[in-house]
Design an enzyme around this catalytic site. Structure first.
Site: not given
Lengths: 165, 795
Positions: B344, B747
């Site tokens: 990621r 997030e």
């Protein structure tokens, strides 16, 4: 508590109820509240006096229950979150925390409210900076600080309005 | 706000307000708690009165034992001897657990790599690794006795830093990833300008206020029930079964709520659940385990720190031609989630910018430190930091405002819209958000004021930065993008809702209940949200990757629609009318001209033998990802945002404060604006903490020295920006068919904190007339800021 040869008898009032308890002299006020009296609203965050989650009032002043020996509270008047308001009749500060969304996970909230209640009786200034400083011993990892400050300010202002009226 | 509503009690009467009032109210006013409304957290009253039950608050049955972990005091060593004689003799001790007591497999690796023992065998691989557990009659007795163990070690060489590990040719804990598009290496050589540099980005401890905890109760046969504070009950269930050597159907894991998670309870709780369960089965008594804060911070994983080596080629206008970067991560001793985390980081190494040619490599290094894990953003923020450093480098090289370089490199809509992983960005709203924030925050004139102030050459310097965020939503492990829900309507019209997500303060339960309230057109008070349990919804995914409401909201909606369908069929038959004449209106069902209060309607449906329970399911469409080729569509959509921060820096001490922050953030069509706003504010504060005051520091022996809030400093109330304006992008709605067109919020706003870091960098740059990129490493502690100032002043 681990077996100890020396038990100590203390008498203290918690949220208006008088308790006479035999304790290990090493017991903290926090453990006494949570483990002996089953008052679990007061939280153990760090057990180091660094997070403020265990804030309660002893004789009207805010203290960190994790750093306070229960033995030193003999004869004291202790107030915890359970003694502030009830779901049916919230204290105005509890109402303000809800109205301003002053929490997320809720784990620091008892301590925040106990701390703010005491801070409102302490000689802090009226501006946000003073409130933030007064509340800087209570950490909120969810970062609800703007809303916590707003909640405290709302109650401070209405109390002030009451006094001036 | 309806803050005085009491939770409904189970019973035969209408749970809203009694049958008579219910009839009067039916259909006459909108429901309370539908979607897109401000709705307080479902536990709000319990939170402010101290009545919300967390795992440590559950009343302990008589006979409950307490476990306490014994941790290693070496970073890397062979265990030569374990001597528990003094432990066994200590008051209150029931016994000691070691690896030899584990009936199943001594492993809690979440990815099946079998590299993470519950309790160390033969060797320890980081300082703080659990070696044994003492089980005693009280927690205090267990804790004191754990100190009495004598472990003899034979030291082995250790490596702590990821770049050192890589230089030594050390092993990866998990296979690395390469993302490649175009020909970065040749385009770098051809570019009019080329720069290379290194950036160090620190890790972060979760410091959830509620530490790790597990409470196991033994049942008959193989059964065990574990209460825990976990973001991933299904994985805890699987791990406990694996460690006990029993099938998953013997293990139940429950979680009502967490006192914060932030990713730290996605896999890290498994070990505690396993130890409590093994002890509970061994001694046939309930066992609770809760480490001290210091042990919690020493023994459980954190955000990955990275060393990022980057190279960028660009033209005279500051437009990027090519980017090449290596992301070297401190993964710790085991893989844990380091594979997807480092992946990621690469997925977000572009942030909101188009790289025409790009080559990105991850290096997930094994180090003798605690195994790093998930933390809000999951590697993404570290990738974004690299992108923003590259932007800064270009700006300072060309003598331009970083903001101009950002705008020059945004993804396009029709062209310049393909990511390094070959996904086309179809929903790009970053330029519009940034442009609106530029206006709302009065960026240009405030920047000029900052420049004018700094031109006076005083001790206090100011800095300002406006940074964007683009964050991909979906688990990159495609199979995790599924969810289940279980919905019951009881004969009194009260509703019980269960889903696979977990509540950690983000308001997930409230949002999912709002979805059900909307679909069934009932007040949210009628819906009871229960604890998450593996008994009700099986095979769930972690509540992570910001996916909680996207996945579980859809699954709950599916369940509600199934029941609604059956109820509509029933009404059409019972009232002999067409289905189109049946409408669910507020707390009632309208059939032709007749309005039937919801509870009455449900009772009639029950009498007619209508099935009033449904299991809902959802899987995210469109996504696919081929890791081997580095191509696919790993993300269903992107969430966007932007923040503008202004700081003041004392150039004599390096101390600073945030004067003002303005945020404009995209949550699509918000399910609950007040909760979303809280998430954005909190994420910003946490992101700012990561990049400013939160410093993890290991000594040369590998012991983490910042293992309590006394030495590890997270933001306080006094650290929030003095002026703090937060707004949602009101015009946004998700282009994809997500739950009510909302977007994930957990997030993405974390990375808004980067604006503070960039503003600090700007203030530092002023001491060298903005001629040099400050190359500030993170966290930008006052010491680091001061060192950067001194470095720039020396030239």
């Amino acid at each position: 508590m681990a077996a100890s040869a020396h038990q100590l008898r203390i008498d203290l009032t918690v949220n208006g109820t008088v308790h006479g308890i035999d304790i290990d002299p090493r017991t903290t006020l926090l453990d006494l509240l949570r483990e002996t009296l089953d008052l679990t609203g007061t939280k153990k965050g760090c057990n180091h006096g660094q997070c403020g989650a265990c804030t309660v009032h002893v004789n009207g002043k805010r203290v960190l229950a994790c750093l306070t020996l229960a033995a030193l509270c003999d004869g004291a008047d202790v107030r915890t979150i359970e003694g502030v308001g009830t779901p049916e009749k919230l204290h105005p500060l509890q109402d303000a925390f809800i109205a301003h969304d002053g929490f997320q996970c809720g784990y620091c909230t008892s301590g925040q409210i106990m701390s703010a209640l005491a801070a409102l009786e302490e000689p802090w200034g009226p501006d946000d900076a003073a409130i933030k400083e007064a509340m800087s011993g209570n950490i909120c990892r969810c970062g609800a600080y703007p809303n916590i400050v707003a909640a405290v300010q709302e109650v401070r202002k209405s109390a002030e309005g009451g006094r001036n009226a | 706000m309806n803050r005085h509503d009491t939770p409904q009690a189970p019973g035969a009467t209408d749970p809203g307000s009694g049958p008579a009032r219910a009839r009067a109210a039916a259909g006459t006013r909108p429901i309370k708690g539908g979607v897109s409304k401000d709705m307080q957290h479902d536990s709000a009253i319990k939170h402010v009165t101290g009545r919300a039950t967390y795992c440590d608050d559950i009343a302990e049955p008589a006979g409950t034992l307490h476990a306490y972990l014994g941790l290693s005091t070496r970073a890397h060593a062979r265990i030569m001897e374990l001597d528990f004689s003094a432990v066994q003799r200590a008051a209150g001790v029931v016994g000691v657990l070691t690896a030899a007591d584990i009936p199943g497999v001594n492993d809690v690796s979440p990815t099946g790599r079998n590299d993470e023992p519950v309790l160390a065998e033969q060797k320890v691989e980081f300082w703080g690794q659990p070696v044994f557990a003492v089980v005693a009659e009280t927690r205090d007795a267990a804790r004191r006795a754990a100190r009495l163990a004598r472990i003899t070690y034979e030291d082995l060489p250790h490596v702590l830093e990821p770049d050192v590990a890589r230089a030594q040719g050390g092993p990866y804990v998990t296979p690395p990833l390469t993302l490649k598009r175009g020909t970065a290496e040749t385009e770098l050589l051809k570019a009019p300008h080329r720069l290379k540099g290194e950036m160090r980005v620190g890790g972060q401890d979760h410091l959830y206020l509620e530490g790790h905890i597990a409470f196991a109760l033994p049942g008959e046969d193989d059964d065990v029930t574990v209460h825990s504070s976990t973001q991933h009950p299904t994985e805890a269930q699987h791990m406990v079964a694996h460690v006990l050597g029993v099938p998953s159907n013997a293990v139940t894991v429950n979680v009502r709520r967490m006192g914060g998670g932030f990713g730290g309870k996605e896999t890290q709780m498994n070990l505690f659940c396993a130890v409590a369960a093994v002890a509970a089965k061994k001694w046939h008594r309930p066992v609770k385990i809760r480490p001290d804060r210091d042990d919690d911070m020493s023994a459980t994983g954190k955000r990955h720190d990275f060393v990022i080596d980057y190279e960028v080629g660009f033209d005279d206008a500051g437009v990027i031609c090519a980017v090449k970067a290596d992301f070297t991560a401190r993964c710790g001793f085991s893989s844990d989630l380091s594979g997807p985390v480092t992946d990621r980081a690469l997925f977000h190494a572009d942030n909101a910018y188009y790289y025409p040619n790009v080559l990105l490599n991850s290096h997930p290094m094994k180090t003798n430190t605690v195994s790093n894990t998930a933390f809000r953003g999951f590697g993404g923020p570290q990738g974004v930091m690299a992108a923003e450093r590259i932007i800064e480098e270009i700006a300072y090289a060309l003598g331009r405002d970083t903001f101009d370089i950002r705008k020059a490199n945004f993804y396009g809509t029709e062209t310049r819209n393909v990511t390094p992983y070959h996904q086309t960005v179809e929903d790009n709203i970053a330029p519009r958000i940034v442009s609106e924030l530029e206006q709302n925050a009065d960026y240009q004139s405030r920047r000029q004021a900052v420049l004018d102030w700094n031109a006076k050459g005083g001790v206090i310097r100011r800095g300002i930065a406006l940074t964007p965020v683009k964050f991909g939503i979906s688990f990159t492990a495609t199979w995790y993008n599924q969810a289940g829900a279980l919905l019951h309507i009881y004969t009194d019209g009260s509703i019980q809702l269960n889903h696979g997500g977990t509540e950690m303060g983000q308001g997930l339960n409230t949002k999912v209940a709002q979805v059900v309230a909307e679909e069934l057109q009932v007040d949210i008070d009628r819906i009871k949200i229960t604890r998450t349990t593996t008994e009700k919804v099986p095979n769930t995914s972690a509540t992570a990757a910001s996916s909680g409401s996207d996945l579980n909201g859809m699954a709950a909606q599916d369940a509600a629609l199934q029941i609604k369908e059956r109820l509509t069929d029933f009404a059409a038959e019972q009232w002999q009318t067409d289905r189109s004449n049946i409408r669910f209106i507020a707390n009632a069902v309208q059939i032709d001209e007749e309005t039937v209060p919801f509870a009455d309607f449900i009772r009639q449906a029950y009498m007619a033998r209508v099935h009033l329970s449904a299991a809902g399911f959802y899987k995210t469409p469109k996504i696919h990802w081929d890791r081997a080729t580095g191509k696919g569509r790993p993300f269903y959509y992107y969430a966007y945002g932007a923040a503008c921060s202004e700081v003041s820096v004392d150039t004599l001490t390096g101390e600073y404060r945030v004067e003002r922050t303005d945020i404009l953030h995209d949550v699509g069509r918000s399910l609950n604006p007040v909760i979303d706003k809280g998430q954005i504010e909190g994420a910003f504060v946490q992101g700012m903490g990561w990049l400013t005051t939160e410093e993890l520091w290991w000594d040369a022996q590998g012991q983490l020295r910042t293992h309590a809030p006394s030495t590890y400093k997270i933001p306080l109330a006094s650290d929030r920006p003095r002026i703090f304006n937060v707004a949602l992008v009101r015009w946004s709605e998700n282009r994809e068919n997500t739950i009510k067109r909302s977007k994930a919020v957990g997030e993405p706003p974390f990375m808004l904190g980067i604006s503070v870091f960039e503003a600090l960098s700007h203030a530092v740059a002023s001491v060298a007339e903005y001629q040099t990129c400050p190359r500030l490493d993170a966290p930008a502690t006052p010491e680091r800021v001061l060192m950067a100032i001194e470095r720039l002043r020396r030239g």
